[in-house]
Scaffold this active site. Structure first.
Site, short mmCIF file in Angstrom:
data_model
loop_
_atom_site.label_atom_id
_atom_site.label_comp_id
_atom_site.label_asym_id
_atom_site.label_seq_id
_atom_site.Cartn_x
_atom_site.Cartn_y
_atom_site.Cartn_z
N SER A 287 4.41 10.37 4.06
CA SER A 287 5.24 10.92 2.99
C SER A 287 5.54 9.85 1.96
CB SER A 287 6.56 11.45 3.57
OG SER A 287 7.39 10.37 3.97
N ASP A 288 5.72 10.27 0.73
CA ASP A 288 6.34 9.38 -0.24
C ASP A 288 7.78 9.14 0.23
OD1 ASP A 288 6.84 7.81 -2.48
OD2 ASP A 288 5.90 9.22 -3.86
N TRP A 289 8.42 8.14 -0.34
CA TRP A 289 9.73 7.70 0.15
C TRP A 289 10.80 8.75 -0.17
CZ3 TRP A 289 5.92 5.20 1.52
CH2 TRP A 289 5.96 3.98 2.16
N GLN A 290 11.28 9.41 0.88
CA GLN A 290 12.24 10.51 0.81
C GLN A 290 11.62 11.81 0.31
OE1 GLN A 290 16.67 8.70 0.24
NE2 GLN A 290 15.40 8.63 -1.61
N ALA A 291 10.31 11.94 0.46
CA ALA A 291 9.64 13.19 0.08
C ALA A 291 9.56 14.17 1.25
CB ALA A 291 8.24 12.90 -0.44
#
Length: 877
Positions: A287-291
């Site tokens: 995941s992207d960061w906090q996605a």
């Protein structure tokens, strides 16, 4: 949150304008919803030589792991939990240190004694896949030297649908073919250096506004949804990622935005269906960061690694970690899905040789101090965290070459360039000089002070130094005996007038800037507000040009800028687009200005007016729930839109002037008998089903274990956490028997038949000028159908040819290159329409043309005059 569903079915998604402003609570039902794609495919190295050994090792090691150890590999420890921007848990019992994941696609973010490479837009402007490989290899070596296991790059999303897009500069140009070639070359380079590459952002992440609901200055409940039809998804946005998968990329990052109203990181159709089934991706999805927006749903949809681990930075709450352990214990996530996550991660680990040659982490993302806290936010475990290992090697030479060859000459009247020891030069504009705060004075480069050499945000690196154009020009002037004066205050127009009248050559440096959406600069929230110049740029050019009959303009920018206010001024004799060149900025532009290096070509179109692109970036939400961004341009991105609508650009895609003069002679097409193409038959591997034998009691925190504050662990607090009524996904998500491989699948990158060579194209090229040079020979194909673009790029070569020499340039055309996505059969097909191949210097300067429908075809030469350095402004078709 229920499992997400992503739509890529149907010829096109038609949207009613009345829906765009709807505000009803049930608004998600009014927009595209996705069919599910389950079960999640099991990764395999069978029949894939470059993956088979890695998978054998991965399967053997994962078989020895406990549930907690597997979960530890899949779950980040939390933001600022350790030294890298992303860190997974470890498996100390088996000697496996947690993975270090670090930005960026142009160097080591927060790095010390490391390089700041040219941005993606600049390497794309070289049109040189060999240089793209060398740049990737050099970056990979630097990351490896710092102990980084996964480099968070390269980038092909955004692709550049919107010219104002904040992160376009991180990617490889606004054409899927050009971007895909560059993406694949960078992947090979990074991974040959012993680091896992992470291709990002998957997918259709084309603007910064509303990419994350909580980041937006205008409140919305959910992130923006990019609504993309099936054919466009395959032929435009997925295309470069297919190249990356075929090149062996170890990881792919899913994006923040929704796609057809499903978040990218719980998108079963995009991850399970297209990426892992159709494209046969053996690596892992992070995941992207906090996605990540759910736990069970993301696991079943195909996510393999959650970053940075916590739901909100330093919150101590995680969707995975102990919650994933609970989900496996209660059956919400099958044990074989967890095994597959861990196996994919470890296969990528072994594939790049991290088991053989792994450096201890010797960087810190949160401080430049040598000593500090390993667990930064918790302030625990104090010691040496910045080893200050110098990993730069001789990379400055490569950086200078890439930046110079990625500079594009747009205009050159008469003998303005190359400069030849002029008696006196004058330099103008703040873009020529240093940021008074220093090259790293703005966090994550979040400003536009001084010369612009990279964008802002997580895609940056610290400059070890930054050679400004003024510094380099001073050094050159001293060596040549040239007098040099300058005015770098963008508003001191009276002093500019006085200085400009004295010079034989006036060098104006102007700029624009953009970056990631968490930073706003002068009202630009990542995305640019417009395509005009910053820092009074237009007025600086007008002032100097009104007082100097040899005004040479250099533009540093993340993408196109509008030039109509000044481009035709008779005293503007030359214009250069220098992109975002990295640490050797000044030296590289001097190399081009003085004719020491052959320049590059545009990787996008420069329009006369911003409206000519036919797209509108969304600055204001069209509803308060989830903004809906309909990709109505379909296949017609960038030059394809201009061609289809007969819009004259200022400078077309692929354009760039040369030092010498080129003549294109002949084109010969030879048909290759590659055999027939058919839908792939087979199934994804069946899961190895086993019962969960570990008990909740065995997965409780070990007695006496010290828990680092806000750190994400795989153990549960007590057995009561394991509820029997856990969240469940759709029934088909739990089927261990696999699923039919899609017709367009069958190998990494898709059906192997797509890569059969169908034609060989041989063109004759002569350098008829007086000096040696480099030409970028470009091949375009017309598919012949009314709903196709007029032409699409399907080949390019950057070749060196000595003065007076003639060479042959040979292209191969693959089945994929002349196929179109059929939404009914869900496969690639070749239509019966007559197809043509065009070869030349740009998307609109194509003197050679031939048909593709015969056995062996000799084409025609339309005998257009050659574009050359001395020919001045080019002539449109």
């Amino acid at each position: 949150m229920a499992p997400s569903k992503v739509s890529v079915l149907g010829n096109a998604i038609l949207f009613l304008s009345a829906l765009a402003g709807a505000q009803e609570p049930d608004i998600p039902t009014l927009y595209p919803q996705s069919p599910p794609a389950y079960p999640p495919p099991i990764g395999t190295g069978d029949g894939i030589p470059e993956w088979s050994e890695a998978y054998s090792k991965a399967q053997a090691i994962v078989a020895q792991m406990t549930i907690a150890e597997k979960v530890n590999l899949t779950s980040g420890v939390g933001w600022e939990g350790e030294q890298c921007v992303g860190n997974t848990g470890s498996v100390p019992r088996l000697g496996i240190r947690g993975l270090c994941l670090q930005d960026s696609p142009l160097g080591i973010r927060f790095g010390q004694y490391s390089s700041a490479f040219p941005a993606g837009v600049t390497i794309a402007s070289t049109w040189d896949d060999g240089l793209a490989y060398l740049r990737g290899y050099a970056m990979g070596m630097e990351h490896r030297g710092k102990g980084v296991d996964v480099q968070l790059g390269p980038v092909s999303g955004p692709l550049g649908l919107f010219p104002e897009g904040g992160r376009n500069w991180e990617g490889g140009g606004s054409d899927p073919y050009l971007s895909g070639i560059g993406l694949a070359a960078a992947v090979r380079g990074i991974q040959d250096a012993g680091v896992i590459a992470c291709a990002k952002h998957y997918i259709a992440n084309e603007q910064e506004h509303f990419r994350q609901a909580g980041e937006s200055r205008i409140p919305v409940e959910e992130s923006l949804s990019s609504n993309v039809d099936d054919r466009t998804m395959h032929e435009v946005y997925v295309w470069p990622f297919a190249d990356a998968v075929r090149a062996g990329v170890g990881s792919i990052m899913c994006s923040y935005n929704q796609i057809n109203n499903s978040y990218g990181c719980q998108n079963s159709e995009l991850m399970n269906g297209i990426l892992k089934n159709e494209l046969g991706f053996p690596g892992f999805v992070m995941s992207d960061w906090q996605a990540q927006h759910a736990g069970v749903a993301t696991a079943l949809a195909g996510l393999d690694m959650a970053m940075p681990g916590d739901q909100v930075f330093v919150s101590g709450n995680a969707y995975w970690g102990s919650n994933l352990t609970v989900a496996v214990l209660n059956g919400s996530v099958p044990i074989w899905r967890l095994d597959d996550m861990a196996t994919r991660i470890m296969a990528s680990f072994y594939k790049v040789g991290l088991d053989k040659d792994r450096v201890d982490v010797n960087l810190a993302s949160w401080t430049t101090d040598v000593y500090g806290w390993q667990h930064w936010f918790a302030r625990e475990n104090y010691g040496v965290i910045n080893g200050n290992v110098d990993v730069r090697g001789a990379h400055a030479t490569l950086i200078r070459e890439v930046a110079a060859k990625g500079t594009v000459i747009l205009k050159n009247n008469g003998s303005a360039l190359p400069l030849q020891k002029p008696r006196q030069i004058a330099v103008f504009g703040s873009d020529a000089t240093d940021n008074p705060k220093g090259p790293n004075g703005c966090p994550d480069r979040g400003c536009a002070d001084g010369t612009v050499a990279m964008g802002w945000g997580s895609g940056t690196a610290n400059f070890p130094y930054l050679i400004s154009p003024l510094s380099a020009l001073q050094n050159k002037a001293i060596a040549d005996g040239t007098v040099i004066q300058w005015v770098v205050d963008d508003y001191s127009t009276i002093q500019m007038e006085h200085t400009a009248t004295q010079a034989s050559a006036c060098l104006v440096f102007v700029k624009a800037q953009a970056g990631e959406g968490f930073i706003t600069v002068d009202g630009n929230q990542g995305d640019r507000k417009n395509l005009t110049l910053w820092a009074n740029g237009e007025e600086v050019i007008r002032t100097v040009a009104s007082n100097c009959n040899n005004t040479i303009v250099t533009v540093h920018a993340p993408g196109p800028v509008t030039m109509e206010e000044w481009i035709d001024h008779p005293n503007v004799t030359a214009v250069l687009y220098a992109g975002l060149p990295g640490q050797e900025s000044g030296n590289s532009i001097v190399d081009v200005l003085y004719g020491l290096v052959e320049p590059g070509r545009l990787p996008f179109t420069i329009a006369k007016n911003a409206t000519d692109y036919g797209v509108s970036l969304m600055y204001e939400p069209n509803n308060s729930y989830a903004p809906q961004q309909n990709f109505t341009s379909g296949l017609l991105i960038d030059y394809r839109y201009f061609d289809k609508n007969n819009i004259e650009p200022r400078f077309e895609f692929g354009f760039g002037l040369s030092y010498t003069t080129w003549k294109y002679h002949d084109i010969v097409v030879r048909k290759i008998n590659a055999g027939s193409y058919g839908a792939f038959n087979g199934r994804t591997p069946a899961a190895k089903t086993t019962n969960v034998t570990e008990t909740p009691e065995s997965l409780v925190f070990p007695a006496g274990f010290h828990q680092v504050h806000f750190y994400n662990y795989p153990w549960i607090n007590n057995t009561g956490d394991v509820r029997k009524d856990g969240e469940n996904g759709p029934e088909e998500a739990y089927d261990p028997n696999g699923a039919p491989i899609r017709p367009a699948g069958g190998a990494p990158g898709g059906n192997p038949g797509l890569y059969d060579i169908l034609y060989e194209v041989n063109v004759t090229l002569s350098n008829v000028g007086k000096r040696n040079g480099e030409e970028v020979v470009q091949l375009y194909i017309s598919q012949g159908e009314d709903d196709d673009p007029v032409r699409v790029l399907r080949g390019f070569r950057r070749v060196s040819v000595n003065a007076g020499q003639t060479i042959n340039v040979i292209f191969t055309i693959l089945r994929r290159d002349i196929s179109r996505w059929d939404t009914v059969t869900q496969n690639w097909v070749i239509s019966p329409a007559e197809k043509q191949v065009f070869v030349g210097r740009s998307s609109r300067d194509l003197p050679l043309v031939a048909k593709l429908n015969g056995e062996n075809v000799i084409g025609i030469n339309r005998n257009k005059p050659s574009t050359s350095w001395t020919a001045g402004m080019k002539t449109f078709m």
